[in-house]
Design a protein around this motif. Structure first.
Motif, PDB file in Angstrom:
ATOM      1  N   LEU A 227       0.839  -1.214   0.000  1.00 56.62           N
ATOM      2  CA  LEU A 227       0.000   0.000   0.000  1.00 56.62           C
ATOM      3  C   LEU A 227       0.865   1.253   0.000  1.00 56.62           C
ATOM      4  O   LEU A 227       0.598   2.215  -0.731  1.00 56.62           O
ATOM      5  CB  LEU A 227      -0.895   0.007   1.237  1.00 56.62           C
ATOM      6  N   ALA A 228       1.912   1.245   0.833  1.00 60.39           N
ATOM      7  CA  ALA A 228       2.803   2.404   0.914  1.00 60.39           C
ATOM      8  C   ALA A 228       3.570   2.578  -0.406  1.00 60.39           C
ATOM      9  O   ALA A 228       3.691   3.688  -0.934  1.00 60.39           O
ATOM     10  CB  ALA A 228       3.777   2.221   2.077  1.00 60.39           C
ATOM     11  N   ARG A 229       4.050   1.477  -0.943  1.00 61.82           N
ATOM     12  CA  ARG A 229       4.838   1.523  -2.195  1.00 61.82           C
ATOM     13  C   ARG A 229       3.996   2.074  -3.341  1.00 61.82           C
ATOM     14  O   ARG A 229       4.434   2.972  -4.075  1.00 61.82           O
ATOM     15  CB  ARG A 229       5.319   0.104  -2.501  1.00 61.82           C
ATOM     16  N   VAL A 230       2.802   1.538  -3.490  1.00 58.98           N
ATOM     17  CA  VAL A 230       1.959   1.962  -4.617  1.00 58.98           C
ATOM     18  C   VAL A 230       1.527   3.416  -4.429  1.00 58.98           C
ATOM     19  O   VAL A 230       1.521   4.198  -5.386  1.00 58.98           O
ATOM     20  CB  VAL A 230       0.762   0.995  -4.782  1.00 58.98           C
ATOM     21  N   ALA A 231       1.228   3.817  -3.181  1.00 57.79           N
ATOM     22  CA  ALA A 231       0.840   5.222  -2.943  1.00 57.79           C
ATOM     23  C   ALA A 231       1.988   6.155  -3.323  1.00 57.79           C
ATOM     24  O   ALA A 231       1.777   7.193  -3.965  1.00 57.79           O
ATOM     25  CB  ALA A 231       0.450   5.417  -1.481  1.00 57.79           C
ATOM     26  N   ALA A 232       3.211   5.800  -2.928  1.00 52.33           N
ATOM     27  CA  ALA A 232       4.364   6.661  -3.254  1.00 52.33           C
ATOM     28  C   ALA A 232       4.564   6.734  -4.764  1.00 52.33           C
ATOM     29  O   ALA A 232       4.844   7.807  -5.317  1.00 52.33           O
ATOM     30  CB  ALA A 232       5.625   6.130  -2.577  1.00 52.33           C
ATOM     31  N   GLN A 233       4.379   5.612  -5.454  1.00 51.52           N
ATOM     32  CA  GLN A 233       4.569   5.619  -6.914  1.00 51.52           C
ATOM     33  C   GLN A 233       3.409   6.316  -7.615  1.00 51.52           C
ATOM     34  O   GLN A 233       3.533   6.684  -8.782  1.00 51.52           O
ATOM     35  CB  GLN A 233       4.754   4.191  -7.443  1.00 51.52           C
ATOM     36  N   ARG A 234       2.293   6.507  -6.912  1.00 51.92           N
ATOM     37  CA  ARG A 234       1.191   7.294  -7.483  1.00 51.92           C
ATOM     38  C   ARG A 234       1.320   8.758  -7.068  1.00 51.92           C
ATOM     39  O   ARG A 234       0.427   9.557  -7.299  1.00 51.92           O
ATOM     40  CB  ARG A 234      -0.155   6.702  -7.066  1.00 51.92           C
ATOM     41  N   GLY A 235       2.422   9.135  -6.434  1.00 43.88           N
ATOM     42  CA  GLY A 235       2.722  10.549  -6.202  1.00 43.88           C
ATOM     43  C   GLY A 235       2.527  11.038  -4.789  1.00 43.88           C
ATOM     44  O   GLY A 235       2.781  12.210  -4.504  1.00 43.88           O
ATOM     45  N   ALA A 236       2.041  10.173  -3.860  1.00 46.31           N
ATOM     46  CA  ALA A 236       1.788  10.637  -2.491  1.00 46.31           C
ATOM     47  C   ALA A 236       3.089  10.792  -1.709  1.00 46.31           C
ATOM     48  O   ALA A 236       4.081  10.135  -1.991  1.00 46.31           O
ATOM     49  CB  ALA A 236       0.882   9.642  -1.761  1.00 46.31           C
ATOM     50  N   ARG A 237       3.029  11.667  -0.704  1.00 42.36           N
ATOM     51  CA  ARG A 237       4.061  11.672   0.332  1.00 42.36           C
ATOM     52  C   ARG A 237       3.605  10.632   1.360  1.00 42.36           C
ATOM     53  O   ARG A 237       2.474  10.707   1.852  1.00 42.36           O
ATOM     54  CB  ARG A 237       4.123  13.059   0.962  1.00 42.36           C
ATOM     55  N   VAL A 238       4.450   9.650   1.658  1.00 45.71           N
ATOM     56  CA  VAL A 238       3.988   8.505   2.459  1.00 45.71           C
ATOM     57  C   VAL A 238       4.850   8.321   3.699  1.00 45.71           C
ATOM     58  O   VAL A 238       6.084   8.333   3.628  1.00 45.71           O
ATOM     59  CB  VAL A 238       4.034   7.200   1.633  1.00 45.71           C
ATOM     60  N   THR A 239       4.180   8.140   4.845  1.00 38.78           N
ATOM     61  CA  THR A 239       4.866   7.713   6.060  1.00 38.78           C
ATOM     62  C   THR A 239       4.361   6.317   6.391  1.00 38.78           C
ATOM     63  O   THR A 239       3.146   6.101   6.474  1.00 38.78           O
ATOM     64  CB  THR A 239       4.571   8.659   7.237  1.00 38.78           C
ATOM     65  N   LEU A 240       5.285   5.386   6.550  1.00 48.36           N
ATOM     66  CA  LEU A 240       4.934   3.996   6.836  1.00 48.36           C
ATOM     67  C   LEU A 240       5.362   3.681   8.262  1.00 48.36           C
ATOM     68  O   LEU A 240       6.549   3.746   8.583  1.00 48.36           O
ATOM     69  CB  LEU A 240       5.668   3.087   5.839  1.00 48.36           C
ATOM     70  N   VAL A 241       4.391   3.375   9.110  1.00 54.45           N
ATOM     71  CA  VAL A 241       4.699   2.995  10.486  1.00 54.45           C
ATOM     72  C   VAL A 241       4.729   1.470  10.515  1.00 54.45           C
ATOM     73  O   VAL A 241       3.695   0.811  10.345  1.00 54.45           O
ATOM     74  CB  VAL A 241       3.649   3.572  11.460  1.00 54.45           C
ATOM     75  N   ALA A 242       5.920   0.910  10.672  1.00 54.49           N
ATOM     76  CA  ALA A 242       6.099  -0.531  10.492  1.00 54.49           C
ATOM     77  C   ALA A 242       6.391  -1.217  11.815  1.00 54.49           C
ATOM     78  O   ALA A 242       7.406  -0.941  12.451  1.00 54.49           O
ATOM     79  CB  ALA A 242       7.228  -0.797   9.504  1.00 54.49           C
ATOM     80  N   ALA A 243       5.480  -2.106  12.222  1.00 55.60           N
ATOM     81  CA  ALA A 243       5.748  -3.000  13.341  1.00 55.60           C
ATOM     82  C   ALA A 243       6.567  -4.173  12.790  1.00 55.60           C
ATOM     83  O   ALA A 243       7.157  -4.069  11.703  1.00 55.60           O
ATOM     84  CB  ALA A 243       4.427  -3.447  13.957  1.00 55.60           C
ATOM     85  N   HIS A 244       6.572  -5.307  13.480  1.00 60.65           N
ATOM     86  CA  HIS A 244       7.414  -6.408  13.009  1.00 60.65           C
ATOM     87  C   HIS A 244       6.941  -6.900  11.641  1.00 60.65           C
ATOM     88  O   HIS A 244       5.749  -7.088  11.415  1.00 60.65           O
ATOM     89  CB  HIS A 244       7.371  -7.572  14.002  1.00 60.65           C
ATOM     90  N   THR A 245       7.879  -7.121  10.737  1.00 58.47           N
ATOM     91  CA  THR A 245       7.539  -7.617   9.397  1.00 58.47           C
ATOM     92  C   THR A 245       8.514  -8.724   9.015  1.00 58.47           C
ATOM     93  O   THR A 245       9.552  -8.903   9.660  1.00 58.47           O
ATOM     94  CB  THR A 245       7.666  -6.506   8.324  1.00 58.47           C
TER      95      THR A 245
END
Ligand code: CTP
Length: 412
Positions: A227-245
């Motif tokens: 979701l974060a990747r696609v939003a950024a590539q669609r032009g958004a400024r994105v903050t991703l708050v990431a717990a354990h992945t």
């Protein structure tokens, strides 16, 4: 004799390689594309061959490699390659190559291919920050985007030497994810989130029990990262708050804030949500945490262990909904299994009402679905009652489907 790309049943990808140091990463892009069943023809520039030999590209692709238009003339490769491709990916796309593409120059096989391609074209830039930020490059990028060429956001980080900044080539896994998304949906990356600030949470929280143990869950974080990747590539400024992945590649062009427990995730989301136009809660947040954090490692003893007392965690999504400002869009996720009496979608409808968010993505989980796997499917429920099925596809495809619905509603 050279066929354009000799693969009647497989998606045909042209991998253009520009003359920058990141050309070595094109080998990994190539390997991942061929291993996932794509027929790839590599078209490097002369400059690219200063960094990586043609033999490497030929061996990895199983296809011949040429740079000019006067080789293998009878098969007319300068026209045929572009005409017959399903996707053209250029990685790395240097400032020079971007300028040539914007100007419509055609002085080698790759630039000819860019002019003859009728399929999606993805340019993945790599250059020094100064070159990326230069008004000439930015004007070229804007011109290409206005013509429908997809120019990816570069990553930030270590550049050729010791310097760091924006302009680094995104990781090969990320380039391949974008390429596969475009093959599945050529219109998946419009620039319709420009000017929007998006906050996404992802991954599974870990609730500490003692210094070495925690209560966790099986979320891999893949859907939130997509979701974060696609939003950024669609032009958004994105903050991703990431717990354990799982071991995931940080999306290019995204600010990542790492957290551990639900309470840490709550604090991070509240501080970023205040300025966000869209909030997406894709994280798997633990509903309960151990009541006490034991300060030392709990030892086994001869007697039976004490039961672990739990206490409720706050419902972060409900809090964000309660605190939202006018115009802010809030999206929740629900992973449901359904049971004998209530179906997955019925549980989803009830949850959308209870949480009060604008959109809810409902995934069916269990039996190996959704968690820790590459693909996803479900429904997108909207507060106004609309229900859109999301067909089975990659997590990036689900992300695109969500942004298709949300982007027109963003107030910026
Ligand atoms: N969520 C949250 N805070 C929590 C629990 C969940 O913000 N303490 C968010 C999730 O990020 C997700 C949505 O709420 O966007 C739904 O999560 P889910 O676990 O399905 O819902 P619950 O409210 O925990 O309901 P239940 O477990 O009873 O189905």
């Amino acid at each position: 004799m050279t066929e354009a790309v000799d693969a009647p049943d497989r998606p045909r990808v042209i991998l253009g390689v520009g003359g920058g140091i990141a050309a070595y990463k094109a080998c990994e892009v190539l390997r991942r594309l061929t291993e996932s069943g794509h027929a790839v023809r590599v078209v490097p520039t002369e400059g690219a061959l200063e960094f990586v030999g043609a033999a490497t590209f030929e061996a990895l692709s199983g296809q011949p490699v040429q740079t000019g238009v006067f080789e293998d003339v009878p098969s007319v490769p300068h026209v045929k390659l572009g005409q017959t491709a399903d996707l053209v990916v250029v990685a790395p796309a240097t400032a020079n190559l971007i300028a040539k593409a914007a100007g419509g120059l055609a002085d080698d096989l790759l630039t000819n291919t860019l002019l003859t391609a009728r399929c999606p074209v993805l340019l993945v830039p790599a250059m020094h920050t100064e070159m990326w930020e230069h008004p000439a490059t930015q004007a070229n990028v804007a011109l290409l985007r206005s013509r429908g060429v997809i120019v990816a956001e570069p990553a930030s980080g270590r550049l050729t030497g010791k310097d760091t900044g924006k302009g680094r080539l995104p990781e090969p896994a990320e380039i391949v994810e974008l390429a596969r998304l475009l093959l599945a949906r050529p219109d998946a990356l419009p620039r319709d989130l420009e000017g929007a600030h998006v906050a996404v949470s992802a991954g599974g929280t870990r609730e500490p029990l003692d210094p070495v143990r925690f209560l966790g869950n099986r979320s891999s974080g893949r859907q939130g990262f997509a979701l974060a990747r696609v939003a950024a590539q669609r032009g958004a400024r994105v903050t991703l708050v990431a717990a354990h992945t799982a071991d995931l590649v940080a999306p290019a062009g995204v600010d990542v804030v790492r957290v551990g427990s639900a309470l840490e995730l709550r604090d991070a989301m509240h501080s970023v949500a205040a300025a966000a136009d869209v909030i997406v809660m894709a994280a798997a947040v633990a509903d309960f945490r151990p009541l006490d954090l034991v300060q030392h490692k709990i030892k086994k003893t001869d007697r039976d262990p004490d039961p672990v007392a739990l206490t409720r965690n706050p419902d972060i999504l409900a809090e964000l909904v309660a605190a939202r400002r006018p115009g802010q869009v809030v999206v929740g996720f629900a992973a449901e299994t359904g049971d004998g009496e209530t179906s997955v979608i019925e549980y989803g409808r009830a949850k959308l009402k209870r949480k009060g968010c604008d959109w809810l993505v409902v995934n069916a989980v269990g039996d190996g679905r959704a968690f820790e796997v590459e693909d996803n499917a479900g429904w997108l429920l909207s507060a106004d009652g609309a229900e859109t099925p999301i067909p089975h596809g990659s997590k990036a495809q689900l992300a695109s489907a969500l942004w298709d619905a949300v982007a027109p509603t963003v107030d910026r």
